[in-house]
Design a protein around this motif. Structure first.
Motif, PDB file in Angstrom:
ATOM      1  N   ALA A   1      48.708  38.503   6.760  1.00  0.00           N
ATOM      2  CA  ALA A   1      47.636  39.471   6.544  1.00  0.00           C
ATOM      3  C   ALA A   1      46.695  39.608   7.741  1.00  0.00           C
ATOM      4  N   CYS A   2      46.922  38.833   8.765  1.00  0.00           N
ATOM      5  CA  CYS A   2      45.983  38.783   9.897  1.00  0.00           C
ATOM      6  C   CYS A   2      46.120  39.998  10.810  1.00  0.00           C
ATOM      7  N   LEU A   3      45.002  40.609  11.113  1.00  0.00           N
ATOM      8  CA  LEU A   3      44.977  41.754  12.023  1.00  0.00           C
ATOM      9  C   LEU A   3      44.711  41.337  13.469  1.00  0.00           C
ATOM     10  N   LEU A   4      44.374  40.071  13.663  1.00  0.00           N
ATOM     11  CA  LEU A   4      44.102  39.570  15.008  1.00  0.00           C
ATOM     12  C   LEU A   4      45.358  39.609  15.883  1.00  0.00           C
ATOM     13  N   ARG A   5      46.505  39.407  15.278  1.00  0.00           N
ATOM     14  CA  ARG A   5      47.764  39.436  16.027  1.00  0.00           C
ATOM     15  C   ARG A   5      47.945  40.782  16.742  1.00  0.00           C
ATOM     16  N   GLY A   6      47.658  41.879  16.053  1.00  0.00           N
ATOM     17  CA  GLY A   6      47.770  43.203  16.663  1.00  0.00           C
ATOM     18  C   GLY A   6      46.808  43.371  17.826  1.00  0.00           C
ATOM     19  N   ALA A   7      45.609  42.841  17.678  1.00  0.00           N
ATOM     20  CA  ALA A   7      44.623  42.918  18.762  1.00  0.00           C
ATOM     21  C   ALA A   7      45.108  42.138  19.978  1.00  0.00           C
ATOM     22  N   PHE A   8      45.658  40.951  19.722  1.00  0.00           N
ATOM     23  CA  PHE A   8      46.192  40.153  20.818  1.00  0.00           C
ATOM     24  C   PHE A   8      47.377  40.849  21.492  1.00  0.00           C
ATOM     25  N   GLN A   9      48.215  41.500  20.711  1.00  0.00           N
ATOM     26  CA  GLN A   9      49.366  42.213  21.287  1.00  0.00           C
ATOM     27  C   GLN A   9      48.891  43.336  22.202  1.00  0.00           C
ATOM     28  N   LYS A  10      47.876  44.091  21.776  1.00  0.00           N
ATOM     29  CA  LYS A  10      47.340  45.169  22.615  1.00  0.00           C
ATOM     30  C   LYS A  10      46.726  44.604  23.891  1.00  0.00           C
ATOM     31  N   ALA A  11      46.013  43.510  23.761  1.00  0.00           N
ATOM     32  CA  ALA A  11      45.384  42.887  24.929  1.00  0.00           C
ATOM     33  C   ALA A  11      46.443  42.401  25.915  1.00  0.00           C
ATOM     34  N   LEU A  12      47.504  41.808  25.397  1.00  0.00           N
ATOM     35  CA  LEU A  12      48.579  41.322  26.247  1.00  0.00           C
ATOM     36  C   LEU A  12      49.279  42.478  26.962  1.00  0.00           C
ATOM     37  N   GLN A  13      49.500  43.570  26.253  1.00  0.00           N
ATOM     38  CA  GLN A  13      50.108  44.751  26.864  1.00  0.00           C
ATOM     39  C   GLN A  13      49.219  45.306  27.974  1.00  0.00           C
ATOM     40  N   ALA A  14      47.913  45.320  27.743  1.00  0.00           N
ATOM     41  CA  ALA A  14      46.972  45.804  28.764  1.00  0.00           C
ATOM     42  C   ALA A  14      46.985  44.882  29.988  1.00  0.00           C
ATOM     43  N   PHE A  15      47.045  43.591  29.738  1.00  0.00           N
ATOM     44  CA  PHE A  15      47.106  42.596  30.814  1.00  0.00           C
ATOM     45  C   PHE A  15      48.320  42.862  31.710  1.00  0.00           C
ATOM     46  N   TYR A  16      49.493  43.010  31.101  1.00  0.00           N
ATOM     47  CA  TYR A  16      50.699  43.270  31.876  1.00  0.00           C
ATOM     48  C   TYR A  16      50.681  44.650  32.527  1.00  0.00           C
ATOM     49  N   ALA A  17      50.080  45.615  31.872  1.00  0.00           N
ATOM     50  CA  ALA A  17      49.993  46.959  32.454  1.00  0.00           C
ATOM     51  C   ALA A  17      49.224  46.926  33.774  1.00  0.00           C
ATOM     52  N   VAL A  18      48.168  46.137  33.828  1.00  0.00           N
ATOM     53  CA  VAL A  18      47.412  46.000  35.082  1.00  0.00           C
ATOM     54  C   VAL A  18      48.262  45.284  36.127  1.00  0.00           C
ATOM     55  N   LEU A  19      48.891  44.175  35.752  1.00  0.00           N
ATOM     56  CA  LEU A  19      49.720  43.437  36.713  1.00  0.00           C
ATOM     57  C   LEU A  19      50.881  44.277  37.225  1.00  0.00           C
ATOM     58  N   ASP A  20      51.388  45.182  36.395  1.00  0.00           N
ATOM     59  CA  ASP A  20      52.488  46.049  36.805  1.00  0.00           C
ATOM     60  C   ASP A  20      52.093  47.017  37.916  1.00  0.00           C
ATOM     61  N   THR A  21      50.812  47.215  38.128  1.00  0.00           N
ATOM     62  CA  THR A  21      50.371  48.118  39.197  1.00  0.00           C
ATOM     63  C   THR A  21      50.358  47.430  40.561  1.00  0.00           C
ATOM     64  N   TYR A  22      50.596  46.116  40.583  1.00  0.00           N
ATOM     65  CA  TYR A  22      50.579  45.357  41.832  1.00  0.00           C
ATOM     66  C   TYR A  22      51.979  44.898  42.219  1.00  0.00           C
ATOM     67  N   THR A  23      52.231  44.935  43.519  1.00  0.00           N
ATOM     68  CA  THR A  23      53.461  44.364  44.068  1.00  0.00           C
ATOM     69  C   THR A  23      53.074  43.187  44.949  1.00  0.00           C
ATOM     70  N   LEU A  24      54.071  42.426  45.357  1.00  0.00           N
ATOM     71  CA  LEU A  24      53.817  41.335  46.290  1.00  0.00           C
ATOM     72  C   LEU A  24      53.216  41.878  47.586  1.00  0.00           C
ATOM     73  N   ALA A  25      53.658  43.051  48.004  1.00  0.00           N
ATOM     74  CA  ALA A  25      53.102  43.658  49.229  1.00  0.00           C
ATOM     75  C   ALA A  25      51.593  43.846  49.104  1.00  0.00           C
ATOM     76  N   ASP A  26      51.113  44.219  47.919  1.00  0.00           N
ATOM     77  CA  ASP A  26      49.670  44.373  47.708  1.00  0.00           C
ATOM     78  C   ASP A  26      48.944  43.050  47.919  1.00  0.00           C
ATOM     79  N   LEU A  27      49.584  41.949  47.526  1.00  0.00           N
ATOM     80  CA  LEU A  27      48.959  40.631  47.651  1.00  0.00           C
ATOM     81  C   LEU A  27      49.012  40.088  49.075  1.00  0.00           C
ATOM     82  N   LEU A  28      49.755  40.772  49.933  1.00  0.00           N
ATOM     83  CA  LEU A  28      49.893  40.364  51.338  1.00  0.00           C
ATOM     84  C   LEU A  28      49.093  41.260  52.274  1.00  0.00           C
TER      85      LEU A  28
END
Length: 154
Positions: free
Chosen positions: A104-131
């Protein structure tokens, strides 16, 4: 979100190798630079080789180097792959969790959205950006400018 040490080391190795573009680096050299156990680093390098990010050469004159151009290595992908066996919260586990409110917990959905947002930001970076800041990275990695090679040209 807290990443595993394994993921941290994976990213550090990629950054080091990105700064060494055009040459092989010895595992001991990377371990000494970061103050990381050589045994831990060998596991990380084996994983990175299995994933197709690096190539290793055994024996005298051997070492490890990037297999892909830094612009083709997406940070989000590296993190996803290296974190594949860890879960953000217990209810994300593929095996049954002990959470009594999971159904019945709705927190799981919130965590899933947060995790997707986290990866979406990381997906905008390449190793070249970090160099992109070789002048700052070189002294911290104890590299001479000529060792950084292609990272300066990027």
């Amino acid at each position: 979100m807290r990443l595993t040490t394994f993921t941290d080391y994976s990213l550090r190795v990629l950054i080091f190798l990105g700064m060494c573009a055009g040459r092989r680096a010895a595992v001991g050299e990377i371990a000494a630079t970061y103050g990381i156990s050589k045994n831990h680093l060998l596991k990380v390098i084996l994983f990175l080789a299995e994933q197709g990010y690096v190539v290793t050469t055994r024996g005298k004159g051997g070492g490890v180097q990037l297999k892909l151009d830094p612009g083709r290595i997406r940070i989000g992908e590296v993190v996803r792959r290296s974190e594949a066996d860890s879960v953000l919260v217990e209810c994300f586990s593929p095996v049954i969790s002990d959470c009594r409110i999971q159904r019945a917990c709705l927190l799981r959905g919130a965590f899933q959205k947060a995790l997707q947002a986290f990866y979406a930001v990381l997906d905008t970076y390449t190793l070249a950006d970090l160099l992109a800041n070789p002048a700052q990275l070189e002294p911290l990695l104890q590299m001479k400018p000529k060792q950084a090679g292609a990272a300066q040209r990027a």
